[in-house]
Structure formats: structure tokens, C-alpha cells
Design a protein around this motif. Structure first.
Motif, short mmCIF file in Angstrom:
data_model
loop_
_atom_site.label_atom_id
_atom_site.label_comp_id
_atom_site.label_asym_id
_atom_site.label_seq_id
_atom_site.Cartn_x
_atom_site.Cartn_y
_atom_site.Cartn_z
N UNK A 14 0.77 -1.23 0.00
CA UNK A 14 0.00 0.00 0.00
C UNK A 14 0.81 1.28 0.00
N UNK A 15 2.06 1.24 -0.47
CA UNK A 15 2.91 2.43 -0.39
C UNK A 15 2.88 3.30 -1.64
N UNK A 16 2.60 2.72 -2.80
CA UNK A 16 2.80 3.47 -4.05
C UNK A 16 1.62 4.38 -4.41
N UNK A 17 0.44 4.13 -3.83
CA UNK A 17 -0.72 4.97 -4.10
C UNK A 17 -1.22 5.64 -2.82
N UNK A 22 -3.27 2.20 1.85
CA UNK A 22 -2.48 2.15 3.08
C UNK A 22 -2.02 0.71 3.28
N UNK A 23 -1.10 0.50 4.20
CA UNK A 23 -0.61 -0.86 4.41
C UNK A 23 -1.75 -1.82 4.77
N UNK A 24 -2.75 -1.32 5.52
CA UNK A 24 -3.88 -2.16 5.89
C UNK A 24 -4.97 -2.16 4.82
N UNK A 25 -4.78 -1.38 3.76
CA UNK A 25 -5.78 -1.32 2.68
C UNK A 25 -5.05 -1.03 1.37
N UNK A 326 6.15 8.64 -8.27
CA UNK A 326 6.79 7.43 -7.76
C UNK A 326 7.50 7.67 -6.44
N UNK A 327 7.69 8.95 -6.06
CA UNK A 327 8.36 9.27 -4.79
C UNK A 327 7.44 9.18 -3.59
N UNK A 328 6.16 8.89 -3.82
CA UNK A 328 5.20 8.82 -2.72
C UNK A 328 5.65 7.82 -1.66
N UNK A 329 6.27 6.73 -2.07
CA UNK A 329 6.69 5.73 -1.09
C UNK A 329 7.70 6.28 -0.10
N UNK A 330 8.42 7.36 -0.47
CA UNK A 330 9.35 7.98 0.47
C UNK A 330 8.59 8.65 1.62
#
Length: 458
Positions: A14-17, A22-25, A326-330
């Protein structure tokens, strides 16, 4: 056509969007239309497999999304076909987990492996099924015919024809734009991450090229022991890039892994100014090429801006150029470093019994809107540090406190003190909705002691 077994990999982080996922969704459960990406994947797999021949590899937190979303599209997957990884160890252990279970249940089989978060034409399943003639001699991967020099995908280079496909002469890592153009000129295909394997050949190639991974599955009797010891490794690096028995089949179909917001922009319908808008009433003045997503009820206005991503959720706002999405995961990594729960959950949190939405929050109180599905119940639980006040909005609530049961109707309420064992359930045929007010020194999800849970949660 239904002779192939299917493995769906559904353990995304759930990190790229973020902040939509989210990690739980994670993104495979997001709905960009009538159905989620995961539901569409299941429906595609039903083109080549029966429901009892589909296996889903996921994690404990997402198990109930898998079950619930399959039920939502009118199917019931056998519980034993939902394979729970104790932790993510990349794709080779996940696929090996599924292949072992399929062999145990069905014997020697042809198995398709699919990611749960891709967009793909259903018609592509016919091409995938036709590749079955290759699997006795080759590990089969599928290469998508490129439509532009994408720098976010790896590439596969085909060689001489081999039945309905080609022998693979090599794999290419994600390139820069100029290199991607060169790859396309050479006839390379996008590496889709989808596969078709014969169980016998797959195990043979794993034993040859990643013997330690296979040894873990043969040495340890339970999945916890396997995953404590197995190497974290992708199927591409573990066997596909090392084997000389790999074939690629061309897919000239719509496909995307929706790896970032720029990919979502490319995938969906645009207005006359080339903007993609989801879920809001926009006022876009002299603005083109933007992706706007908001379900907050706000009017979203953009003036004189181009090629932006604007994602508005109740607890987070993201604004960035499409080319930087693509930097959202940061950001997610930094939120996790701060132990910020917004990396893991959003304002609406899904549970096997229903969902809750966070309406208000402070260090000493929290207000939730809780929705319980018909004939479902929460765990029998207790809190050390908070009390709870429940007010029924819709439906009929069955409340259990310290062994006593009673019913509440709309407008009625009850107060549960810290230290009291309690349970909320919906015995009716209609959804139950309550407002919960938590008060205390600690009002987070860590202050839950479960005594009984019908869903098997610890």
C-alpha cells in the motif's frame, strides 16, 4: 478452457498509491469503478480455473478483504485456498507456497500466477491459456507489447519462435527513457510479472537455481518455520533470469500494473482538457493533464496548473507533479519512521465484521462511526485504559457486557467502563450503525484484549 489452476499474489504494502492505499488497505482492494482490482483479477482467473482451483497468497491483515471481496462478486473460495504468509519474503517464496499447496491438493498441474493489482483485458486469458502447450518444457512468462518507452517496467527480450511464444534471450532491468526506446527498437516486451508453470518443471528449476528456498519448504513442517528461514528473493532473480528453459508469450492487450499515480492517469478516461477526475465536483480553470481524486465533498479548484496529482482524503492531502508520483513511497517510509498510523490505516478501516470511520480524534478521546454487517459480531474484548459510549443510529444492536446480553434500538445507548468484557453484534438482516465515543488515557487500537473471536484473530 478451465484446466489451469491459478495463484493470485495479494500481499501488497500500500505504499505506491498513498494516501488512497495504506498498508492495511493496499491498492488491489481499491475500487476505481464498480469492482476492485483484486475482484477483477479473480473474475479473470475464473476464465481458466474453477473457484476451488484458485489460491490467494496474502497476509493475516488482508485475509478478510480477500474473503469479503470474493463473496461480494458472488463466489465462495474454500478457506484453505487462502494462504497466509507470516511475513512478506518477495515473490519466489509466495509462488512456491502456492505451488506446493496446489500439488498437494491436485497433484501435477499447470498453474497460472497473477498479481492482484493489475489492469488486464479479460480477452488476454485466452492467450494465456493457449500457452499451456509450452509448460512441460519451459517456464512461461508473458511480455506485453509496449505502447511507449516506460521506465517503470522491466523488459524481456524474445529470441527465436517457440510454439505460440519465443525463447527468452534475456531480461532487462528498469531502464532510463533512452534505454527504454532502445529496448523497444530491439523488440523487447514489458515484463508483466505473470507466469504459467508446470509444477514438476517449476520445482526442478527451483531446486537447480534456488535450492536453499526449496530446502526451507521441505525441511520445516509449518509455514512459520519456513518463513523464519527462507531467503527474501523474487521469482525473476531466483529462477527466471538464471534458467535456460524460459519462454515468453506476447500479450497485445491492455495492461498496466498501476504502479503510481501517473499510471492511473494514463489508464483512465480524460475530459476535454486531458484531466482525470474521480469522486469530486471540480473547477479546473486553464488547467490540463491533471489527476484529481477527492471524496471529501469539497469543491476542488485548480487554476493555471498542469500535470499535477491532487489526492484528497479525510486525513491526508497529496500534491505533486505526475512525473514525481513514484516518490510517494518515500513519504510512507518517513511516516513509518515516525510511527504515524496514517501510513497503515486511513479514516475508514475495514474489518471482517464490517468497517469503522474515524470522525474525531485527540489524545484523550476518539469518535467512530461503526458499521456491522448483518449476522456478524466483533470479538469479546476488554480495554484497560478507555471507556466506550455506544449510540445506535440504525439497525438492532445486541450488546454483551460481563456476560449479560441486551438489545439496543435506534436512539438508545449504553456505557461500557474500562475493564469490562464486552461484545457488539448485529443479529439482524440489515446493517447496524452505531456512534462510539472512546474516553481515556489511551485510545488507540493497541488497547484491545481479545477473549474470543469468530474470525480467528489473536
Amino acid at each position: 478452457m478451465k484446466s489451469i489452476k491459478s495463484i493470485i499474489l495479494a500481499g501488497g504494502s500500500g505504499t505506491r498509491l498513498w494516501p488512497l492505499s495504506r498498508e492495511m488497505y493496499p491498492k488491489q482492494f481499491l475500487k476505481f469503478g464498480e469492482r476492485s482490482l483484486f475482484q477483477n483479477t479473480v473474475l479473470r482467473c475464473l476464465e481458466i480455473s474453477k473457484i476451488e482451483e484458485i489460491f490467494v497468497v496474502t497476509n493475516e491483515a488482508q485475509k478478510f478483504f480477500v474473503m469479503g471481496q470474493i463473496k461480494e462478486i458472488g463466489h465462495e473460495i474454500p478457506p484453505e485456498n487462502i494462504l497466509i504468509e507470516p511475513e512478506g519474503r518477495n515473490t519466489l517464496p509466495a509462488i512456491l507456497f502456492g505451488m506446493k499447496e496446489i500439488e498437494r491438493k491436485f497433484g501435477k498441474s499447470t498453474v497460472g500466477v497473477f498479481s492482484s493489482d493489475h489492469v488486464l483485458d479479460k480477452a488476454a486469458m485466452q492467450t494465456i491459456s493457449s500457452a499451456e502447450e509450452l509448460v512441460s518444457a519451459s517456464l512461461v512468462t508473458f511480455g506485453v507489447v509496449p505502447t511507449f518507452p516506460n521506465t517503470g517496467y522491466g523488459y524481456v527480450k524474445p529470441a527465436e519462435p517457440l510454439g505460440p511464444g519465443y525463447r527468452v534471450s534475456g531480461f532487462r532491468e528498469k531502464p532510463d527513457e533512452e534505454t527504454a526506446k532502445k529496448y523497444i527498437e530491439e523488440g523487447c516486451l514489458w515484463n508483466s510479472g505473470m507466469f504459467l508453470f508446470d509444477t514438476d518443471l517449476f520445482f526442478e528449476e527451483v531446486r537447480t537455481h534456488a535450492p536453499g528456498v526449496l530446502a526451507c519448504f521441505e525441511q520445516f513442517e509449518n509455514i512459520a518455520g519456513i518463513y523464519e528461514n527462507v531467503e527474501k528473493i523474487s521469482v525473476d532473480y531466483g529462477i527466471m533470469e538464471k534458467s535456460d528453459r524460459v519462454a515468453v508469450v506476447r500479450l497485445d492487450h491492455q495492461w498496466s500494473d498501476l504502479g503510481n499515480f501517473s499510471a492511473i492517469y494514463d489508464e483512465f478516461e480524460k475530459d476535454r482538457d486531458e484531466n482525470v477526475v474521480h469522486g469530486c465536483d471540480p473547477f479546473l480553470l486553464n488547467s490540463t493533464g491533471n489527476l484529481v481524486h477527492s471524496k471529501s465533498g469539497k469543491i476542488v479548484s485548480l487554476i493555471d496548473v498542469n500535470d499535477l496529482v491532487v489526492v484528497d482524503t479525510p486525513d491526508a492531502l497529496l500534491v505533486c507533479p505526475k512525473e514525481s508520483s513514484q516518490k510517494v513511497k518515500e513519504i510512507v517510509t518517513e511516516l513509518k519512521n515516525r510511527d504515524d498510523e496514517r501510513a497503515y490505516i486511513g479514516q475508514k478501516v475495514y474489518r471482517p465484521w464490517g468497517s469503522y470511520s474515524l470522525l474525531e480524534n485527540s489524545p484523550g478521546h476518539k469518535i467512530k462511526n461503526i458499521a456491522v454487517l448483518p449476522e456478524h459480531k466483533l470479538s469479546l474484548q476488554m480495554h484497560y485504559h478507555r471507556s466506550e459510549h455506544w449510540v445506535v443510529v440504525k439497525g438492532m444492536a445486541c450488546v454483551e457486557v460481563n456476560g449479560d446480553k441486551f438489545f439496543l434500538r435506534p436512539g438508545e445507548s449504553t456505557f461500557i467502563r474500562a475493564g469490562e468484557k464486552h461484545r457488539l453484534s448485529n443479529p439482524g438482516k440489515l446493517p447496524l450503525e452505531i456512534i462510539e465515543v472512546q474516553l481515556g488515557e489511551l485510545v488507540d487500537e493497541g488497547d484491545i484484549v481479545r477473549f474470543d473471536d469468530v474470525y480467528g484473530r489473536e
